[in-house]
Scaffold this motif. Structure first.
Motif, mmCIF file in Angstrom:
data_model
loop_
_atom_site.group_PDB
_atom_site.id
_atom_site.type_symbol
_atom_site.label_atom_id
_atom_site.label_comp_id
_atom_site.label_asym_id
_atom_site.label_seq_id
_atom_site.Cartn_x
_atom_site.Cartn_y
_atom_site.Cartn_z
ATOM 1 N N LEU A 172 0.857 -1.194 0.000
ATOM 2 C CA LEU A 172 0.000 0.000 0.000
ATOM 3 C C LEU A 172 0.891 1.242 0.000
ATOM 4 O O LEU A 172 0.904 2.052 0.931
ATOM 5 N N GLY A 173 1.654 1.390 -1.070
ATOM 6 C CA GLY A 173 2.604 2.487 -1.125
ATOM 7 C C GLY A 173 3.708 2.308 -0.095
ATOM 8 O O GLY A 173 3.857 1.247 0.509
ATOM 9 N N PHE A 174 4.488 3.385 0.120
ATOM 10 C CA PHE A 174 5.644 3.278 1.008
ATOM 11 C C PHE A 174 5.805 4.490 1.912
ATOM 12 O O PHE A 174 5.545 5.625 1.500
ATOM 13 N N ASP A 175 6.259 4.216 3.119
ATOM 14 C CA ASP A 175 6.711 5.271 4.015
ATOM 15 C C ASP A 175 8.069 5.745 3.484
ATOM 16 O O ASP A 175 8.986 4.938 3.301
ATOM 17 N N THR A 176 8.195 7.041 3.243
ATOM 18 C CA THR A 176 9.397 7.530 2.566
ATOM 19 C C THR A 176 10.665 7.372 3.410
ATOM 20 O O THR A 176 11.757 7.179 2.861
ATOM 21 N N GLU A 177 10.535 7.436 4.730
ATOM 22 C CA GLU A 177 11.717 7.244 5.570
ATOM 23 C C GLU A 177 12.195 5.788 5.487
ATOM 24 O O GLU A 177 13.389 5.517 5.461
ATOM 25 N N LYS A 178 11.242 4.868 5.416
ATOM 26 C CA LYS A 178 11.599 3.451 5.313
ATOM 27 C C LYS A 178 12.274 3.160 3.975
ATOM 28 O O LYS A 178 13.302 2.470 3.925
ATOM 29 N N ILE A 179 11.704 3.694 2.891
ATOM 30 C CA ILE A 179 12.273 3.407 1.574
ATOM 31 C C ILE A 179 13.644 4.070 1.425
ATOM 32 O O ILE A 179 14.545 3.523 0.788
ATOM 33 N N LYS A 180 13.812 5.229 2.045
ATOM 34 C CA LYS A 180 15.122 5.886 2.022
ATOM 35 C C LYS A 180 16.158 5.017 2.727
ATOM 36 O O LYS A 180 17.277 4.830 2.238
ATOM 37 N N LYS A 181 15.771 4.450 3.870
ATOM 38 C CA LYS A 181 16.688 3.570 4.614
ATOM 39 C C LYS A 181 17.023 2.330 3.800
ATOM 40 O O LYS A 181 18.170 1.867 3.806
ATOM 41 N N TRP A 182 16.041 1.769 3.113
ATOM 42 C CA TRP A 182 16.304 0.606 2.268
ATOM 43 C C TRP A 182 17.404 0.913 1.254
ATOM 44 O O TRP A 182 18.321 0.116 1.066
ATOM 45 N N PHE A 183 17.285 2.056 0.589
ATOM 46 C CA PHE A 183 18.280 2.409 -0.425
ATOM 47 C C PHE A 183 19.660 2.624 0.200
ATOM 48 O O PHE A 183 20.680 2.171 -0.347
ATOM 49 N N LEU A 184 19.714 3.294 1.331
ATOM 50 C CA LEU A 184 20.998 3.508 2.002
ATOM 51 C C LEU A 184 21.606 2.177 2.420
ATOM 52 O O LEU A 184 22.810 1.945 2.223
ATOM 53 N N ASP A 185 20.783 1.291 2.973
ATOM 54 C CA ASP A 185 21.269 -0.022 3.427
ATOM 55 C C ASP A 185 21.702 -0.918 2.270
ATOM 56 O O ASP A 185 22.510 -1.832 2.458
ATOM 57 N N CYS A 186 21.149 -0.678 1.088
ATOM 58 C CA CYS A 186 21.464 -1.509 -0.086
ATOM 59 C C CYS A 186 22.608 -0.947 -0.919
ATOM 60 O O CYS A 186 22.889 -1.443 -2.016
ATOM 61 N N GLY A 187 23.258 0.091 -0.430
ATOM 62 C CA GLY A 187 24.453 0.577 -1.120
ATOM 63 C C GLY A 187 24.255 1.789 -1.995
ATOM 64 O O GLY A 187 24.963 1.959 -2.995
ATOM 65 N N PHE A 188 23.337 2.663 -1.609
ATOM 66 C CA PHE A 188 23.128 3.912 -2.340
ATOM 67 C C PHE A 188 23.403 5.091 -1.418
ATOM 68 O O PHE A 188 23.399 4.961 -0.187
ATOM 69 N N THR A 189 23.633 6.223 -2.028
ATOM 70 C CA THR A 189 23.853 7.449 -1.285
ATOM 71 C C THR A 189 23.093 8.588 -1.962
ATOM 72 O O THR A 189 22.497 8.392 -3.023
ATOM 73 N N ASP A 190 23.129 9.756 -1.341
ATOM 74 C CA ASP A 190 22.483 10.950 -1.910
ATOM 75 C C ASP A 190 21.020 10.655 -2.283
ATOM 76 O O ASP A 190 20.571 10.968 -3.392
ATOM 77 N N VAL A 191 20.291 10.041 -1.368
ATOM 78 C CA VAL A 191 18.893 9.683 -1.616
ATOM 79 C C VAL A 191 18.011 10.919 -1.412
ATOM 80 O O VAL A 191 18.009 11.507 -0.326
ATOM 81 N N LYS A 192 17.282 11.284 -2.448
ATOM 82 C CA LYS A 192 16.411 12.465 -2.385
ATOM 83 C C LYS A 192 14.981 12.076 -2.778
ATOM 84 O O LYS A 192 14.792 11.332 -3.740
#
Length: 272
Positions: free
Chosen positions: A222-242
């Motif tokens: 049901l869509g995504f919480d933006t703080e959670k999805i941001k953490k997913w990207f950071l934890d998976c090896g991304f940076t500069d998440v906007k």
């Protein structure tokens, strides 16, 4: 003392295979398994003994339903999708300035070419990936009608894409992630195919409570919480998440969006 309850990654390690290979096993065999919320959990003893305490084949059921649905609606998808999102996503992407003539773009969940066709004339090559064979047919038809010859289509669920590591500059994933049982595995696959410093452009629904929307589009999330999805990207090896809100055109009531949409950009972290 060895752990008795294992995560997906630990179970794969126990079998001495990659997570991708283990997921294929889950889809194809009756592996002893249970789901706690959205997370797989495994008994070390049950795995070793191969006792059936749960059927992992249920894992693929929801995505199989999604594939069947999109195969069915493919010829009418252009009309259907206008009830949920308009041209604003493409406009936002084009204004970011991340598309260049020498770049290769991968479009995950490409559908009938909403993103692929829009970006094709701005880049060298587009790799369009979709789980639906019928959607890919519509994409090819639309590309031909627009005189576009640099789109290459692949039928795949997006978790194990038949593309070598570090082959693309930009990954686009529009209304894609909410169809994935395990979003972090999809995000890791995005990172795998990206070249160092490559960029992800993702659009999806903000977290919502519209069950009708979820059921109509065969969504898993049901869509995504933006703080959670941001953490997913950071934890998976991304940076500069906007993350930016996408403002859609709501003049036509019949085409008003059912849920608010955000755009996310993230850069592959080469130090990860």
């Amino acid at each position: 003392m060895e752990k008795e309850i294992l995560t997906l990654e630990e179970a794969a390690e126990l079998f001495n295979v990659s997570v991708k290979t283990f997921i294929k096993l889950l889809k194809e065999e009756k592996v002893p398994a249970r789901k706690i919320g959205r997370e797989w959990r495994f008994s070390r003893k049950a795995l070793i003994d191969w006792l059936s305490t749960g059927e992992s084949q249920y894992y693929s059921a929801s995505e199989a339903d999604t594939k069947e649905y999109y195969n069915k609606v493919a010829p009418k998808w252009e009309e259907i999708r206008q009830n949920y999102y308009d041209e604003s996503i493409k406009d936002h992407l084009l204004k970011l300035g991340i598309l260049e003539k020498d770049k290769t773009v991968m479009d995950l969940g490409a559908g009938n070419g909403y993103i692929s066709i829009a970006v094709a004339k701005h880049v060298k090559k587009v790799i369009a990936v979709d789980i639906s064979e019928e959607m890919i047919k519509e994409l090819k038809k639309n590309a031909k009608a627009n005189g576009i010859k640099n789109i290459y289509a692949i039928e795949s669920d997006g978790i194990d894409i038949p593309v070598e590591d570090e082959k693309v500059n930009v990954v686009c994933a529009n209304m894609y992630l909410h169809h994935k049982e395990e979003p972090t595995l999809a995000i890791k696959e995005m990172r795998r195919v990206l070249k160092p410093g490559g960029i992800v452009f993702l659009c999806d629904f903000y977290q919502h409570k519209d069950m009708e929307l979820k059921e109509k589009l065969h969504d898993i999330w049901l869509g995504f919480d933006t703080e959670k999805i941001k953490k997913w990207f950071l934890d998976c090896g991304f940076t500069d998440v906007k993350i930016t809100a996408i403002k859609q055109n709501e003049k036509e009531k019949s085409k008003a969006p059912k849920a608010k949409i955000f755009a996310l950009t993230a850069v592959k972290n080469t130090d990860f």
